[in-house]
Design a protein around this motif. Structure first.
Motif, mmCIF file in Angstrom:
data_model
loop_
_atom_site.group_PDB
_atom_site.id
_atom_site.type_symbol
_atom_site.label_atom_id
_atom_site.label_comp_id
_atom_site.label_asym_id
_atom_site.label_seq_id
_atom_site.Cartn_x
_atom_site.Cartn_y
_atom_site.Cartn_z
ATOM 1 N N LYS A 119 2.078 -6.709 2.751
ATOM 2 C CA LYS A 119 3.520 -6.867 2.990
ATOM 3 C C LYS A 119 4.065 -5.644 3.711
ATOM 4 C CE LYS A 119 7.974 -7.754 0.764
ATOM 5 N NZ LYS A 119 8.297 -8.931 1.597
ATOM 6 N N VAL A 120 3.719 -4.461 3.201
ATOM 7 C CA VAL A 120 4.180 -3.225 3.809
ATOM 8 C C VAL A 120 3.262 -2.080 3.390
ATOM 9 C CG1 VAL A 120 5.801 -2.632 1.933
ATOM 10 C CG2 VAL A 120 6.229 -1.759 4.239
ATOM 11 N N VAL A 121 3.093 -1.124 4.303
ATOM 12 C CA VAL A 121 2.378 0.120 4.020
ATOM 13 C C VAL A 121 3.429 1.222 4.041
ATOM 14 C CG1 VAL A 121 0.591 1.739 4.784
ATOM 15 C CG2 VAL A 121 0.306 -0.725 5.180
ATOM 16 N N ILE A 122 3.585 1.906 2.913
ATOM 17 C CA ILE A 122 4.595 2.965 2.846
ATOM 18 C C ILE A 122 3.886 4.305 2.743
ATOM 19 C CG2 ILE A 122 6.619 3.879 1.652
ATOM 20 C CD1 ILE A 122 7.082 1.003 0.581
ATOM 21 N N ILE A 177 0.850 -1.190 0.000
ATOM 22 C CA ILE A 177 0.000 0.000 0.000
ATOM 23 C C ILE A 177 0.884 1.237 0.000
ATOM 24 C CG2 ILE A 177 -1.735 1.325 1.271
ATOM 25 C CD1 ILE A 177 -2.784 -1.347 2.390
ATOM 26 N N ILE A 178 0.643 2.112 -0.963
ATOM 27 C CA ILE A 178 1.327 3.400 -1.026
ATOM 28 C C ILE A 178 0.294 4.453 -0.658
ATOM 29 C CG2 ILE A 178 2.595 5.033 -2.479
ATOM 30 C CD1 ILE A 178 4.078 2.384 -2.072
ATOM 31 N N LEU A 195 11.771 0.078 -3.382
ATOM 32 C CA LEU A 195 12.174 -1.319 -3.612
ATOM 33 C C LEU A 195 13.068 -1.823 -2.483
ATOM 34 C CD1 LEU A 195 12.868 -1.127 -7.450
ATOM 35 C CD2 LEU A 195 11.027 -2.413 -6.343
ATOM 36 N N THR A 196 13.931 -0.953 -1.983
ATOM 37 C CA THR A 196 14.794 -1.313 -0.846
ATOM 38 C C THR A 196 13.950 -1.642 0.382
ATOM 39 O OG1 THR A 196 16.584 0.096 -1.640
ATOM 40 C CG2 THR A 196 16.611 -0.454 0.703
ATOM 41 N N ILE A 197 12.938 -0.800 0.632
ATOM 42 C CA ILE A 197 12.046 -1.033 1.777
ATOM 43 C C ILE A 197 11.291 -2.346 1.610
ATOM 44 C CG2 ILE A 197 9.994 -0.174 2.982
ATOM 45 C CD1 ILE A 197 10.975 2.687 2.251
ATOM 46 N N ILE A 198 10.784 -2.592 0.412
ATOM 47 C CA ILE A 198 10.013 -3.806 0.142
ATOM 48 C C ILE A 198 10.879 -5.052 0.323
ATOM 49 C CG2 ILE A 198 8.830 -5.090 -1.703
ATOM 50 C CD1 ILE A 198 7.948 -2.194 -2.689
ATOM 51 N N ARG A 199 12.161 -4.946 -0.028
ATOM 52 C CA ARG A 199 13.079 -6.079 0.167
ATOM 53 C C ARG A 199 13.439 -6.284 1.641
ATOM 54 N NH1 ARG A 199 15.645 -3.854 -4.615
ATOM 55 N NH2 ARG A 199 17.157 -2.805 -3.266
ATOM 56 N N ARG A 224 6.088 1.880 7.104
ATOM 57 C CA ARG A 224 7.326 2.635 6.896
ATOM 58 C C ARG A 224 6.958 3.982 6.291
ATOM 59 N NH1 ARG A 224 8.579 -0.278 10.020
ATOM 60 N NH2 ARG A 224 10.189 -1.872 10.100
ATOM 61 N N GLU A 225 7.849 4.963 6.450
ATOM 62 C CA GLU A 225 7.596 6.257 5.822
ATOM 63 C C GLU A 225 8.827 6.713 5.053
ATOM 64 O OE1 GLU A 225 6.885 9.635 8.410
ATOM 65 O OE2 GLU A 225 8.141 8.794 9.975
#
Length: 199
Positions: free
Chosen positions: A89-92, A6-7, A158-162, A141-142
């Motif tokens: 997976k992640v919310v940025i 999620i962005i 992409l770094t955060i997702i990895r 993450r922000e």
């Protein structure tokens, strides 16, 4: 990858541009939550003052979660909590310097009150707090995108997702209140609209 990304963030921070490019880089579908809500008949009203549609998030979350299932998406959404945590997976949360945001929103033709309201939301980190309230700090993450090119921002995403350098982008890493005084910023924004406000 079987979990969605999620962005989210305040209007004008660059969600759509970055989410679309991220989708291409990852090779997974892009989903615009606002368009999805419209297409699925999830709109419950219209706020004329804010010039925005209203959605019952609880219902929308159920519908979107069923739609997503095991298919991962890059989801572009103003509202962070549109998907159940087990599917994420992640919310940025994208962050942008509030003054830069004010300039962007004015350039879009937004009126003074809507610009001020959204800049205040960015200043206070409203999107981040909403994301943390639903997903907790392990999934959130922000990223401060101020001054970053689209390509550079996507590389960091992409770094955060990895799962790399997560502490650097942990919630709380951006604090606009340490830079801006809210009252002075509000006056500065007002000065952008001096001619409009005199009419």
């Amino acid at each position: 990858m079987s979990l969605s990304i999620i962005i989210t963030g305040t209007p004008g921070v660059g969600k759509t541009t970055l989410a679309k490019l991220l989708s291409k880089k990852l090779g997974i579908p892009y989903l615009d939550f606002a368009r999805f809500a419209l297409n699925m008949g999830l709109i419950t009203g219209y706020d004329a003052k804010r010039a925005s549609y209203e959605v019952d998030v609880t219902v929308a979350r159920e519908v979107l979660s069923r739609h997503v299932g095991s298919q991962p998406y890059v989801i572009d959404s103003l509202i962070p909590d549109v998907l159940f945590p087990h599917l994420v997976k992640v919310v940025i949360v994208l962050r942008l310097d509030p003054w830069e945001l004010a300039l962007r929103l004015k350039a879009r033709g937004w009126h003074f009150y809507k610009v001020r309201e959204n800049v205040e939301a960015e200043l206070l980190g409203v999107s981040l707090e909403e994301a943390l309230g639903f997903y907790g700090d392990k999934l959130v993450r922000e990223l401060n995108v101020t001054g970053l090119s689209v390509e550079a921002a996507v590389e960091i995403l992409l770094t955060i997702i990895r799962g790399e350098a997560l502490e650097r982008y942990a919630p709380g890493s951006v604090n606009w209140l340490s830079i801006y005084d809210p009252i002075r910023l509000s006056k500065r924004i007002s000065s952008l609209f001096d001619d409009d406000l005199r009419v």
